[in-house]
Design a protein around this motif. Structure first.
Motif, short mmCIF file in Angstrom:
data_model
loop_
_atom_site.label_atom_id
_atom_site.label_comp_id
_atom_site.label_asym_id
_atom_site.label_seq_id
_atom_site.Cartn_x
_atom_site.Cartn_y
_atom_site.Cartn_z
N UNK A 100 6.02 -3.62 -10.87
CA UNK A 100 5.87 -5.07 -10.99
C UNK A 100 4.49 -5.45 -11.51
N UNK A 101 3.47 -4.64 -11.19
CA UNK A 101 2.09 -4.98 -11.55
C UNK A 101 1.76 -4.69 -13.02
N UNK A 102 2.67 -4.01 -13.73
CA UNK A 102 2.39 -3.67 -15.14
C UNK A 102 2.12 -4.93 -15.96
N UNK A 103 2.80 -6.01 -15.61
CA UNK A 103 2.62 -7.27 -16.34
C UNK A 103 1.35 -8.01 -15.93
N UNK A 104 0.65 -7.50 -14.91
CA UNK A 104 -0.54 -8.17 -14.39
C UNK A 104 -1.69 -7.17 -14.27
N UNK A 105 -2.25 -6.75 -15.40
CA UNK A 105 -3.27 -5.69 -15.40
C UNK A 105 -4.54 -6.04 -14.63
N UNK A 106 -4.78 -7.31 -14.36
CA UNK A 106 -5.99 -7.68 -13.62
C UNK A 106 -5.85 -7.45 -12.12
N UNK A 107 -4.61 -7.27 -11.65
CA UNK A 107 -4.38 -7.05 -10.21
C UNK A 107 -4.69 -5.60 -9.86
N UNK A 108 -5.53 -5.42 -8.88
CA UNK A 108 -5.86 -4.08 -8.40
C UNK A 108 -4.89 -3.70 -7.29
N UNK A 109 -4.00 -2.77 -7.59
CA UNK A 109 -2.98 -2.34 -6.63
C UNK A 109 -3.52 -1.21 -5.77
N UNK A 110 -3.51 -1.42 -4.47
CA UNK A 110 -3.95 -0.41 -3.50
C UNK A 110 -2.74 0.05 -2.72
N UNK A 111 -2.48 1.35 -2.76
CA UNK A 111 -1.35 1.92 -2.04
C UNK A 111 -1.84 2.77 -0.89
N UNK A 112 -1.12 2.73 0.19
CA UNK A 112 -1.38 3.65 1.30
C UNK A 112 -0.16 4.54 1.45
N UNK A 113 -0.37 5.85 1.36
CA UNK A 113 0.73 6.80 1.49
C UNK A 113 1.14 6.92 2.95
N UNK A 114 2.41 6.74 3.21
CA UNK A 114 2.88 6.81 4.60
C UNK A 114 3.62 8.10 4.91
N UNK A 115 3.74 8.99 3.90
CA UNK A 115 4.46 10.23 4.15
C UNK A 115 3.98 11.31 3.18
N UNK A 116 4.37 12.55 3.49
CA UNK A 116 4.00 13.68 2.64
C UNK A 116 5.00 13.81 1.49
N UNK A 117 4.53 14.27 0.35
CA UNK A 117 5.39 14.40 -0.81
C UNK A 117 6.42 15.51 -0.64
N UNK A 118 6.11 16.52 0.18
CA UNK A 118 7.06 17.62 0.35
C UNK A 118 8.31 17.18 1.12
N UNK A 119 8.28 15.98 1.71
CA UNK A 119 9.47 15.46 2.38
C UNK A 119 10.38 14.71 1.42
#
Length: 353
Positions: A100-119
């Motif tokens: 969704x943020x691709x159309x809004x390059x000025x928005x700084x998206x911060x993600x917090x990972x809630x799980x491991x990738x191996x799951x």
């Protein structure tokens, strides 16, 4: 006078660990400096609405499932609010927010990972690989999680921040202030706090608890967490196990509560029989409150939080005999101390500068 920076926080309407931690982080920000808006995603505002810090504006982003045009609705929220930052902490929302943020390059998206990738499945990891690179920063909770995100998602090292979950001391102290024990005196009380579903291992817990009852017939188990909605089927399977083990008089399903801390504080032992975890907030909170913990080694960090024989015991996943012994040993420790260093409030505040 400086204008406030706007920060959008997106959470699922269930009150899980990821959602509560998102609200903790939102509560760390100074409302004199930031205009904080919480978007709750789901069919209604749900249990998470009971945890919203005072002064934060709440909006409802109504969907019946994540497939219900969620990307479009997230983009609509970004267009309406025009924030400086957008924060999400749940994987199914995270990647959609990036799109969704691709159309809004000025928005700084911060993600917090809630799980491991191996799951995650191969296709899920591929999806994250192509979307997470549109984020500004990714917060992970453990060193193992950090290595996975850098190596498998090809994220830049400088964009991955390792911050363990902080204890919201002020909120905990506020909730337990002046409160007495919810338990009847004269019993050993074991408490589970979390989602009542298979991944949390409550079925294993019941089988282990039946063995504890052989040694302590008057012991009680309190299960604190949502048992309706998507958890109903699993909850019904637990009722069958309870009937088969004939332990119904010793097990209490408390259901959802916005104050689990009084149960944790006054318990003789907190139990965490999980088959998988990210970073178990409830263990950190229990040790902060001085309650020993019996837990499974669902992820390596559990063994770094709990010091065997000092503030709890850790055993292998799905070993009901070993877990019963951990429960029996943990209650003998009395009140304990935490030796685990969580990230500070300032660590999270600095991300939004």
């Amino acid at each position: 006078m400086c204008m406030k920076q706007k920060v959008l926080f997106f959470v699922n309407y269930y009150a899980g660990g990821a959602e509560k931690m998102t609200l903790n982080i939102a509560g760390f920000l100074n409302q004199n400096q930031y205009d904080i808006v919480l978007y709750i995603i789901g069919k209604d505002l749900g249990p998470i609405s009971k945890f919203v810090p005072e002064g934060i504006r709440v909006e409802h982003l109504k969907v019946n499932s994540y497939k219900d045009f969620l990307v479009f609705k997230l983009a609509k929220a970004l267009y309406k609010e025009r924030p400086e930052f957008a924060f999400s902490s749940l994987m199914p929302i995270n990647w959609r927010l990036c799109v969704a943020s691709i159309l809004f390059p000025s928005v700084k998206v911060i993600l917090r990972a809630n799980d491991y990738l191996h799951t995650q499945s191969f296709l899920q990891v591929v999806r994250l690989r192509f979307t997470y690179n549109f984020s500004w920063k990714v917060i992970v909770q453990t060193l193992e999680m950090r290595d996975e995100h850098i190596n498998r998602l090809h994220l830049k090292v400088k964009d991955v921040l390792t911050l363990s979950n902080p204890v919201n001391v002020n909120r905990i102290e506020e909730k337990i202030r002046g409160k007495g024990s919810p338990f009847i005196m004269g019993h050993l009380n074991f408490v589970f706090v979390g989602r009542v579903d298979y991944i949390k291992g409550v079925d294993l817990l019941l089988k282990s608890f039946s063995k504890v009852l052989v040694r302590y017939p008057d012991a009680k188990l309190f299960v604190v967490g949502e048992i309706g909605g998507v958890f109903k089927f699993y909850y019904n399977s637990l009722l069958t196990i309870i009937e088969e083990l004939n332990i119904g008089s010793s097990v209490n399903f408390v259901g959802f509560t916005d104050n689990p801390y009084i149960y944790i504080k006054f318990a003789d032992c907190l139990v965490l029989p999980s088959r998988n975890e990210g970073l178990p907030n409830v263990v950190i909170e229990a040790l902060h409150l001085g309650t020993p913990v019996a837990a499974t080694l669902s992820v390596p960090v559990v063994g770094r939080i709990i010091v065997d024989g000092v503030n709890g015991y850790v055993v292998n996943v799905d070993d009901e005999v070993a877990f019963a012994n951990a429960m029996l040993s943990s209650v003998k420790l009395g009140r304990v101390n935490s030796y685990y260093r969580s990230a500070s409030i300032e660590d999270f505040q600095n991300i939004f500068l």
